[in-house]
Enzyme design. Structure first.
Site, mmCIF file in Angstrom:
data_model
loop_
_atom_site.group_PDB
_atom_site.id
_atom_site.type_symbol
_atom_site.label_atom_id
_atom_site.label_comp_id
_atom_site.label_asym_id
_atom_site.label_seq_id
_atom_site.Cartn_x
_atom_site.Cartn_y
_atom_site.Cartn_z
ATOM 1 N N HIS A 108 -7.554 9.605 -1.979
ATOM 2 C CA HIS A 108 -6.912 9.569 -0.656
ATOM 3 C C HIS A 108 -7.787 10.206 0.433
ATOM 4 O O HIS A 108 -7.926 9.660 1.522
ATOM 5 C CB HIS A 108 -5.556 10.283 -0.730
ATOM 6 N N ASP A 115 0.855 -1.198 0.000
ATOM 7 C CA ASP A 115 0.000 0.000 0.000
ATOM 8 C C ASP A 115 0.886 1.241 0.000
ATOM 9 O O ASP A 115 1.666 1.458 0.916
ATOM 10 C CB ASP A 115 -0.879 0.004 1.263
ATOM 11 N N TYR A 149 2.898 9.810 -0.182
ATOM 12 C CA TYR A 149 4.001 9.232 0.598
ATOM 13 C C TYR A 149 5.368 9.485 -0.074
ATOM 14 O O TYR A 149 6.414 9.249 0.552
ATOM 15 C CB TYR A 149 3.827 7.717 0.811
ATOM 16 N N LYS A 184 -2.660 5.932 -4.203
ATOM 17 C CA LYS A 184 -3.764 6.862 -3.947
ATOM 18 C C LYS A 184 -3.504 8.210 -4.613
ATOM 19 O O LYS A 184 -2.373 8.708 -4.581
ATOM 20 C CB LYS A 184 -3.934 7.074 -2.421
#
Ligand SMILES: NC(=O)c1ccc[n+]([C@@H]2O[C@H](COP(=O)([O-])OP(=O)(O)OC[C@H]3O[C@@H](n4cnc5c(N)ncnc54)[C@H](OP(=O)(O)O)[C@@H]3O)[C@@H](O)[C@H]2O)c1
Length: 279
Positions: free
Chosen positions: A105, A43, A48, A73
């Site tokens: 997200h 994931d 990120y 996302k």
């Protein structure tokens, strides 16, 4: 252990989370190690900023692409053009030509914006650039708004979910819509190791000669929830993966269910800073 989504796509129920895993060597080694241990579900997210290393580790693992499930996302709501661009960038960074699961997200506070973003997700799905589409941090009312215009029901909703916040009403609603629930933050930012949670969970852990982390993961798995614990520590990556072999009994599940206090430790989607965009 697999979960079959409403559209028939099969995904491993236990995956590796990568929030706050820095791009570069840490993300690369973490994902490579997880794949070596047996994880087949990673994931990540544009937010990120580690998709590049995640993608490189997947390539270098030499595991065929179709045996690894990748979730990423959409960073933020924007114009269709910008969002398409960031999707294409994800594919390049992840070194793949499709994503297994693509999530919005965060909901925007403006439902029209969520609806517009969702129509782009539907287009990506129809073009087979993503095998499944879903949402993250959507509460019931935000899903109801989305469904006013949606032609495809989201397949997954990834939300904060742990023994302190079991999301019982949301899960009931999602089940009724055949939307698979996915937990993030299973360790409650360390909260499961302390206080009333730590006390009760350590008793169950001792009973099964397991760890608290494993008990939390096994609890989620038994309840049919997708679990994506994050760790950059080799031993913990292995420890967490072994939770799939831990069988909790009904009384353990009930004890953990009773630890629900509606305790949110991440951002509340109804009070997030992600408001309407102005472009
Ligand atoms: N959709 C969203 O908005 C959203 C928000 C948050 C998270 N997520 C996703 O959900 C994943 C999981 O959530 P999270 O990363 O926030 O938190 P988490 O998985 O609940 O907790 C991670 C923390 O627990 C530690 N840890 C991991 N395994 C452990 C073990 N066996 N024993 C003791 N400590 C352990 C980790 O330390 P070390 O790494 O130092 O080992 C890290 O500090 C994320 O990585 C991300 O993929 C999504």
């Amino acid at each position: 252990m697999n979960i079959t989504l409403a559209n028939g796509v099969v995904m491993p129920q236990l995956g590796l989370g990568t929030f706050l895993v820095p791009d570069g060597n840490v993300a690369y080694e973490t994902v490579l190690h997880a794949l070596k241990v047996g994880y087949r579900h990673i994931d990540t997210a544009q937010m990120y900023k580690n998709e590049e290393s995640v993608g490189q580790a997947i390539i270098d693992s030499k595991i065929p692409r179709d045996q690894i499930f990748i979730t990423t996302k959409q960073r933020g709501h924007s114009t269709v053009e910008n969002m398409l661009k960031s999707f294409e960038e994800s594919l390049i960074k992840l070194k793949t030509d499709y994503v297994d699961l693509y999530l919005i997200h965060w909901p925007n506070h403006d439902k029209k914006i969520n609806q517009q973003t969702w129509s782009l997700f539907e287009a990506l799905y129809r073009e087979k650039k993503v095998r499944a589409i879903g949402i993250s941090n959507f509460q019931r009312h935000q899903i109801e708004d989305l469904l006013e215009t949606a032609t495809i029901v989201p397949m997954v909703d990834q939300v904060e979910l742990h023994p302190g916040l079991s999301q019982v009403p949301l899960k009931k609603y999602l089940d009724s819509k055949k939307i698979q629930i996915e937990s993030y933050g299973p360790f409650m930012k360390g909260g499961v190791f302390e206080g009333i949670w730590g006390e009760a969970l350590s008793l169950i852990a001792n009973k099964h000669q397991a760890t608290i982390a494993q008990v939390v993961i096994a609890w989620g798995l038994k309840k049919g929830i997708l679990m994506i614990p994050k760790s950059v520590t080799k031993e913990r990556i292995e420890e967490n993966f072994k939770a799939k072999d831990l069988r909790l009994d009904d009384s353990d599940i009930q004890t953990i269910d009773e630890l629900n206090r509606g305790k949110r430790v991440y951002t509340d989607p109804d009070n997030s800073p992600w408001g309407p965009y102005t472009e």
